[in-house]
Write a protein that holds these residues in place. Structure first.
Motif, short mmCIF file in Angstrom:
data_model
loop_
_atom_site.label_atom_id
_atom_site.label_comp_id
_atom_site.label_asym_id
_atom_site.label_seq_id
_atom_site.Cartn_x
_atom_site.Cartn_y
_atom_site.Cartn_z
N UNK A 257 -5.85 -2.53 21.20
CA UNK A 257 -5.00 -2.12 20.10
C UNK A 257 -5.86 -1.26 19.17
N UNK A 258 -5.26 -0.23 18.59
CA UNK A 258 -5.96 0.60 17.61
C UNK A 258 -5.09 0.67 16.37
N UNK A 259 -5.72 0.66 15.19
CA UNK A 259 -4.98 0.73 13.93
C UNK A 259 -5.67 1.73 13.01
N UNK A 260 -4.89 2.29 12.07
CA UNK A 260 -5.48 3.22 11.10
C UNK A 260 -4.93 2.90 9.71
N UNK A 261 -5.66 3.39 8.70
CA UNK A 261 -5.37 2.95 7.35
C UNK A 261 -5.67 4.02 6.32
N UNK A 262 -5.15 3.79 5.12
CA UNK A 262 -5.50 4.63 3.97
C UNK A 262 -6.95 4.46 3.55
N UNK A 263 -7.65 3.48 4.11
CA UNK A 263 -9.07 3.30 3.79
C UNK A 263 -9.96 4.29 4.53
N UNK A 264 -9.33 5.25 5.23
CA UNK A 264 -10.00 6.35 5.95
C UNK A 264 -10.64 5.91 7.26
N UNK A 265 -10.29 4.72 7.74
CA UNK A 265 -10.91 4.22 8.97
C UNK A 265 -9.88 3.97 10.07
#
Length: 97
Positions: free
Chosen positions: A28-36
């Motif tokens: 699983x891959x996730x992305x965020x507003x934390x730039x990561x």
């Protein structure tokens, strides 16, 4: 009746999570507003941070979308910074085209 837990909460991002994608091979891959971008694996019981490769850093602003390629070898991420980065899903390096 079984009391088995059928969900799991994954923690690690420091801001809103914008997108997740499964690659069909226990990842699983996730992305965020934390730039990561964070990579997760499962042992068929629960998901955990992928050892030594849990966080991909390269965007200047929040990451809006992330997807695995059809064979799971490349991860594409898109950000508010106007960039799309292609990542090697095995070693976390940015792919140079």
């Amino acid at each position: 009746m079984s009391s088995e837990i059928l969900y799991q909460i994954l923690t690690g991002h420091q801001s809103d999570v914008n997108w997740v994608d499964f690659n069909g091979h226990r990842k699983l891959v996730s992305c965020s507003n934390d730039r990561t971008i964070r990579l997760w694996e499962t042992n068929d019981q629960q998901y955990f941070d992928k050892p030594k490769l849990s966080t991909l850093i390269g965007h200047e602003y929040g990451v809006n979308c992330v997807r695995y390629s059809p064979f799971g070898t490349i991860i594409a991420s898109a950000s508010t910074d106007g960039c799309i980065i292609l990542w090697n899903s095995q070693n976390g390096e940015q792919n140079i085209i």
